[in-house]
Scaffold this motif. Structure first.
Motif, PDB file in Angstrom:
ATOM      1  N   TRP A   1       1.967  21.753  -3.591  1.00 57.72           N
ATOM      2  CA  TRP A   1       0.888  21.001  -2.742  1.00 57.72           C
ATOM      3  C   TRP A   1      -0.208  20.358  -3.627  1.00 57.72           C
ATOM      4  N   SER A   2      -0.575  20.963  -4.741  1.00 57.97           N
ATOM      5  CA  SER A   2      -1.581  20.582  -5.720  1.00 57.97           C
ATOM      6  C   SER A   2      -1.232  19.179  -6.279  1.00 57.97           C
ATOM      7  N   ALA A   3       0.330  19.246  -6.810  1.00 57.05           N
ATOM      8  CA  ALA A   3       0.631  18.026  -7.498  1.00 57.05           C
ATOM      9  C   ALA A   3       0.653  17.002  -6.332  1.00 57.05           C
ATOM     10  N   LEU A   4       1.208  17.282  -4.956  1.00 57.75           N
ATOM     11  CA  LEU A   4       1.015  16.263  -4.110  1.00 57.75           C
ATOM     12  C   LEU A   4      -0.168  15.679  -3.752  1.00 57.75           C
ATOM     13  N   ARG A   5      -0.948  16.579  -3.802  1.00 56.60           N
ATOM     14  CA  ARG A   5      -2.411  16.042  -3.638  1.00 56.60           C
ATOM     15  C   ARG A   5      -2.850  15.147  -4.548  1.00 56.60           C
ATOM     16  N   ARG A   6      -2.624  15.362  -5.878  1.00 61.09           N
ATOM     17  CA  ARG A   6      -3.067  14.487  -7.012  1.00 61.09           C
ATOM     18  C   ARG A   6      -2.450  13.101  -6.801  1.00 61.09           C
ATOM     19  N   ALA A   7      -1.149  13.163  -6.470  1.00 63.11           N
ATOM     20  CA  ALA A   7      -0.363  11.681  -6.319  1.00 63.11           C
ATOM     21  C   ALA A   7      -0.877  11.057  -5.288  1.00 63.11           C
ATOM     22  N   HIS A   8      -1.333  11.865  -3.819  1.00 65.64           N
ATOM     23  CA  HIS A   8      -1.969  10.966  -2.929  1.00 65.64           C
ATOM     24  C   HIS A   8      -3.312  10.689  -3.110  1.00 65.64           C
ATOM     25  N   VAL A   9      -4.336  11.402  -4.103  1.00 69.31           N
ATOM     26  CA  VAL A   9      -5.493  10.779  -4.472  1.00 69.31           C
ATOM     27  C   VAL A   9      -5.346   9.494  -5.440  1.00 69.31           C
ATOM     28  N   ALA A  10      -4.162   9.622  -6.338  1.00 72.06           N
ATOM     29  CA  ALA A  10      -4.227   8.405  -7.167  1.00 72.06           C
ATOM     30  C   ALA A  10      -3.593   7.416  -6.229  1.00 72.06           C
ATOM     31  N   GLU A  11      -2.761   7.532  -5.238  1.00 74.16           N
ATOM     32  CA  GLU A  11      -2.180   6.433  -4.367  1.00 74.16           C
ATOM     33  C   GLU A  11      -3.541   5.989  -3.609  1.00 74.16           C
ATOM     34  N   GLY A  12      -4.512   6.761  -3.320  1.00 74.40           N
ATOM     35  CA  GLY A  12      -5.751   6.288  -2.715  1.00 74.40           C
ATOM     36  C   GLY A  12      -6.373   5.129  -3.340  1.00 74.40           C
ATOM     37  N   VAL A  13      -6.406   5.564  -5.001  1.00 76.78           N
ATOM     38  CA  VAL A  13      -7.159   4.719  -6.062  1.00 76.78           C
ATOM     39  C   VAL A  13      -6.282   3.160  -5.843  1.00 76.78           C
ATOM     40  N   ILE A  14      -4.938   3.269  -5.693  1.00 71.97           N
ATOM     41  CA  ILE A  14      -4.134   2.113  -5.569  1.00 71.97           C
ATOM     42  C   ILE A  14      -4.472   1.434  -4.288  1.00 71.97           C
ATOM     43  N   ASN A  15      -4.687   1.931  -3.258  1.00 71.19           N
ATOM     44  CA  ASN A  15      -5.075   1.573  -1.941  1.00 71.19           C
ATOM     45  C   ASN A  15      -6.225   0.845  -1.870  1.00 71.19           C
ATOM     46  N   ALA A  16      -7.375   1.433  -2.349  1.00 73.51           N
ATOM     47  CA  ALA A  16      -8.723   1.131  -2.519  1.00 73.51           C
ATOM     48  C   ALA A  16      -8.940  -0.187  -3.468  1.00 73.51           C
ATOM     49  N   CYS A  17      -8.234  -0.304  -4.445  1.00 74.57           N
ATOM     50  CA  CYS A  17      -8.009  -1.395  -5.401  1.00 74.57           C
ATOM     51  C   CYS A  17      -7.455  -2.489  -4.916  1.00 74.57           C
ATOM     52  N   PHE A  18      -6.415  -2.187  -4.209  1.00 74.51           N
ATOM     53  CA  PHE A  18      -5.666  -3.195  -3.475  1.00 74.51           C
ATOM     54  C   PHE A  18      -6.386  -3.904  -2.514  1.00 74.51           C
ATOM     55  N   ALA A  19      -7.110  -3.080  -1.729  1.00 72.60           N
ATOM     56  CA  ALA A  19      -8.013  -3.616  -0.615  1.00 72.60           C
ATOM     57  C   ALA A  19      -8.938  -4.721  -0.912  1.00 72.60           C
ATOM     58  N   THR A  20      -9.642  -4.038  -2.407  1.00 68.37           N
ATOM     59  CA  THR A  20     -10.675  -4.932  -2.642  1.00 68.37           C
ATOM     60  C   THR A  20     -10.034  -6.391  -3.221  1.00 68.37           C
ATOM     61  N   ALA A  21      -8.926  -6.231  -3.948  1.00 68.20           N
ATOM     62  CA  ALA A  21      -8.259  -7.505  -4.432  1.00 68.20           C
ATOM     63  C   ALA A  21      -8.031  -8.460  -3.090  1.00 68.20           C
ATOM     64  N   ILE A  22      -7.694  -7.936  -2.111  1.00 71.11           N
ATOM     65  CA  ILE A  22      -7.326  -8.661  -1.000  1.00 71.11           C
ATOM     66  C   ILE A  22      -8.740  -9.365  -0.358  1.00 71.11           C
ATOM     67  N   GLU A  23      -9.746  -8.340  -0.303  1.00 68.18           N
ATOM     68  CA  GLU A  23     -10.902  -8.943   0.521  1.00 68.18           C
ATOM     69  C   GLU A  23     -11.398 -10.106  -0.415  1.00 68.18           C
ATOM     70  N   LYS A  24     -11.126  -9.862  -1.865  1.00 69.57           N
ATOM     71  CA  LYS A  24     -11.816 -11.038  -2.806  1.00 69.57           C
ATOM     72  C   LYS A  24     -11.228 -12.364  -2.783  1.00 69.57           C
ATOM     73  N   ARG A  25     -10.118 -12.327  -2.068  1.00 69.30           N
ATOM     74  CA  ARG A  25      -9.490 -13.605  -1.727  1.00 69.30           C
ATOM     75  C   ARG A  25     -10.224 -14.392  -0.734  1.00 69.30           C
ATOM     76  N   ARG A  26     -10.815 -13.806   0.104  1.00 63.82           N
ATOM     77  CA  ARG A  26     -11.767 -14.498   1.014  1.00 63.82           C
ATOM     78  C   ARG A  26     -12.828 -15.196   0.353  1.00 63.82           C
ATOM     79  N   PRO A  27     -13.219 -16.593   0.886  1.00 62.45           N
ATOM     80  CA  PRO A  27     -14.464 -17.276   0.493  1.00 62.45           C
ATOM     81  C   PRO A  27     -15.817 -16.170   0.075  1.00 62.45           C
ATOM     82  N   GLU A  28     -16.388 -16.248  -0.845  1.00 61.29           N
ATOM     83  CA  GLU A  28     -17.502 -15.526  -1.265  1.00 61.29           C
ATOM     84  C   GLU A  28     -18.436 -15.331  -0.097  1.00 61.29           C
ATOM     85  N   GLY A  29     -18.702 -16.298   0.667  1.00 61.70           N
ATOM     86  CA  GLY A  29     -19.545 -16.163   1.721  1.00 61.70           C
ATOM     87  C   GLY A  29     -19.311 -15.210   2.735  1.00 61.70           C
TER      88      GLY A  29
END
Length: 201
Positions: free
Chosen positions: A89-117
């Protein structure tokens, strides 16, 4: 097998790293495509128009990186299995925390595709906070990350940190996180990681 993927997608990179670690690359044809301008064959394989998507030799479509990795592990050997008992469960938790980093970074990249305004700044700030907290957790547990015969935990963590370097270098995640930095510096030299380095943003 056919793997529909993008060379900048962290989800696709996870699959590609796993394929290298399992010695399956010769059995997979990588088809590079843009899920935002999807070719008809990707839509036929995955109506969600997402990468990665794997089509097996039998023509079965697997439309998600976690599902694809689970399938590839039935086809090859080379990844360390997750531990049993409480350590699992500790290992799976680490994997999900790391996956959360990917998800948050990906969401940021998608949001930045929108016009700056019309970008939603509070949303971007929240993603940055999520990433910083997750990195702090991974740093505290860096000693649990191996450099030999990695599991999906190490692969997900390595891909997450590489994706941060690609999309959000201004986060400067290495500062104050020396144990995680040392681990990643070494892990990034694995053949599977070097073979899947994304092109510059």
């Amino acid at each position: 097998m056919k793997l529909y993927c993008s060379k900048t997608s962290p989800y696709a990179r996870k699959v590609r790293v796993v394929a290298h670690e399992l010695g399956l690359t010769d059995l997979i044809d990588e088809i590079i495509c843009d899920p935002f301008d999807p070719p008809a064959e990707l839509i036929a394989a995955n109506p969600l128009s997402r990468v990665p998507t794997l089509v097996t030799e039998k023509g079965e479509s697997l439309p998600d990186s976690t599902l694809i990795i689970e399938y590839l592990q039935t086809r090859g050997r080379g990844l360390t299995a997750l531990p049993r008992g409480s350590k699992r469960w500790s290992a799976l938790r680490r994997a999900h925390v790391a996956e959360g980093v990917i998800n948050a970074c990906f969401a940021t990249a998608i949001e930045k595709r929108r016009p700056e305004g019309i970008r939603h700044t509070p949303f971007l700030d929240r993603q940055a906070d999520v990433i910083r907290r997750a990195i702090a957790v991974l740093d505290l547990e860096a000693a649990e990350l191996t450099l030999e015969a990695p599991s999906v935990v190490e692969i997900t963590t390595g891909v997450a940190l590489g994706y941060l370097d690609l999309r959000m270098p201004y986060v400067e995640w290495r500062k104050g996180h020396e144990p995680l930095d040392r681990w990643y510096t070494a892990f990034a030299q694995r053949e599977s990681m070097l073979a899947t380095v994304p092109p510059p943003a």
